[in-house]
Design an enzyme around this catalytic site. Sequence first.
Site, PDB file in Angstrom:
ATOM      1  N   SER A 116      33.293  35.296  47.231  1.00 10.66           N
ATOM      2  CA  SER A 116      33.956  36.151  46.254  1.00 10.66           C
ATOM      3  C   SER A 116      33.108  37.398  45.953  1.00 10.66           C
ATOM      4  O   SER A 116      32.880  38.199  46.857  1.00 10.66           O
ATOM      5  CB  SER A 116      34.270  35.326  45.007  1.00 10.66           C
ATOM      6  OG  SER A 116      35.102  36.020  44.129  1.00 10.66           O
ATOM      7  N   ASP A 166      45.455  32.444  47.875  1.00  8.83           N
ATOM      8  CA  ASP A 166      44.474  33.088  46.980  1.00  8.83           C
ATOM      9  C   ASP A 166      45.180  34.113  46.091  1.00  8.83           C
ATOM     10  O   ASP A 166      45.749  35.090  46.588  1.00  8.83           O
ATOM     11  CB  ASP A 166      43.393  33.782  47.842  1.00  8.83           C
ATOM     12  CG  ASP A 166      42.202  34.240  47.018  1.00  8.83           C
ATOM     13  OD1 ASP A 166      42.371  34.495  45.814  1.00  8.83           O
ATOM     14  OD2 ASP A 166      41.106  34.356  47.594  1.00  8.83           O
ATOM     15  N   HIS A 197      41.629  30.640  45.661  1.00 12.55           N
ATOM     16  CA  HIS A 197      40.340  31.354  45.687  1.00 12.55           C
ATOM     17  C   HIS A 197      39.172  30.377  45.868  1.00 12.55           C
ATOM     18  O   HIS A 197      38.126  30.757  46.392  1.00 12.55           O
ATOM     19  CB  HIS A 197      40.177  32.167  44.399  1.00 12.55           C
ATOM     20  CG  HIS A 197      39.195  33.295  44.528  1.00 12.55           C
ATOM     21  ND1 HIS A 197      39.369  34.342  45.407  1.00 12.55           N
ATOM     22  CD2 HIS A 197      38.014  33.530  43.898  1.00 12.55           C
ATOM     23  CE1 HIS A 197      38.344  35.186  45.312  1.00 12.55           C
ATOM     24  NE2 HIS A 197      37.504  34.707  44.411  1.00 12.55           N
TER      25      HIS A 197
HETATM   26  C1  MLT Z   1      34.805  41.030  42.698  1.00  6.41           C
HETATM   27  O1  MLT Z   1      34.642  41.544  41.617  1.00  6.41           O
HETATM   28  O2  MLT Z   1      33.938  41.027  43.588  1.00  6.41           O
HETATM   29  C2  MLT Z   1      36.115  40.381  42.915  1.00  6.41           C
HETATM   30  O3  MLT Z   1      36.997  40.709  41.899  1.00  6.41           O
HETATM   31  C3  MLT Z   1      35.945  38.912  43.046  1.00  6.41           C
HETATM   32  C4  MLT Z   1      35.485  38.320  41.752  1.00  6.41           C
HETATM   33  O4  MLT Z   1      34.303  38.313  41.475  1.00  6.41           O
HETATM   34  O5  MLT Z   1      36.326  37.841  41.000  1.00  6.41           O
END
Ligand code: MLT
Length: 216
Positions: A116, A166, A197
């Site tokens: 992520s 996701d 996710h």
């Molecule tokens: C990010 O900020 O890198 C993306 O939105 C993924 C997350 O951290 O939720």
Amino acid sequence: MTQPSSPKEALSLFHHRFVPGDRAISSLVLLLLHGTGGDEDDLLPLGPYLAPGAAVLSPRGRVLEHGAARFFRRLAEGVFDEEDLARRTEELADFIGAAREEYRLRDRSVVAVGFSNGANIAGSLLLRRPEVLDGAILFRAMVPFVPDKPPPLEGKPVYLGAGRADPIVHTTESERWATMLRAAGAEVTLHWSEMGHALSQEDIDAAREWLRGRFR
Ligand code: MLT
């Protein structure tokens, strides 16, 4: 934000874990990059599972969002502060260089394993400082930014682990990212799991197989 004046300073910028691994078994260094709200301990168990004997370098993101650690600022979910992302990417690249010196890892291959937000800064490293990574496993990753010209990623192996369900990273975004990386010359594997996710064991096992086939 000023540039660190020395490798020691670059290294000390990030709280991190370093596990030396066993050089006789693996010549890899896994750079573990956690998701929003995680820390340097989150992905540690993944290291020996993905690549037995690999050294592990696991920094904690330096940005706090309501107390949750991240690697760069965002304006909203999926909307990144690109100026901050650029600076934080340089900072992380300098940290990796300093860690290679400090922990005597110069002759090893470094593969990022990010989830992520951690996958998104790893993607930004590929675009902005491709020399610091030999490959990357990016779980639930988005396009971090669109560079003016494609970086030199010829032959660099990149694994994108995407979830069909996701709600944060849509399937079209994963496909767009794979297309961009391929256009820059990277050797891209886009793996789909039936997950959202969050990661499943199947995600991790598929990445392990991919890594085994490419790095020793
Ligand atoms: C990010 O900020 O890198 C993306 O939105 C993924 C997350 O951290 O939720």
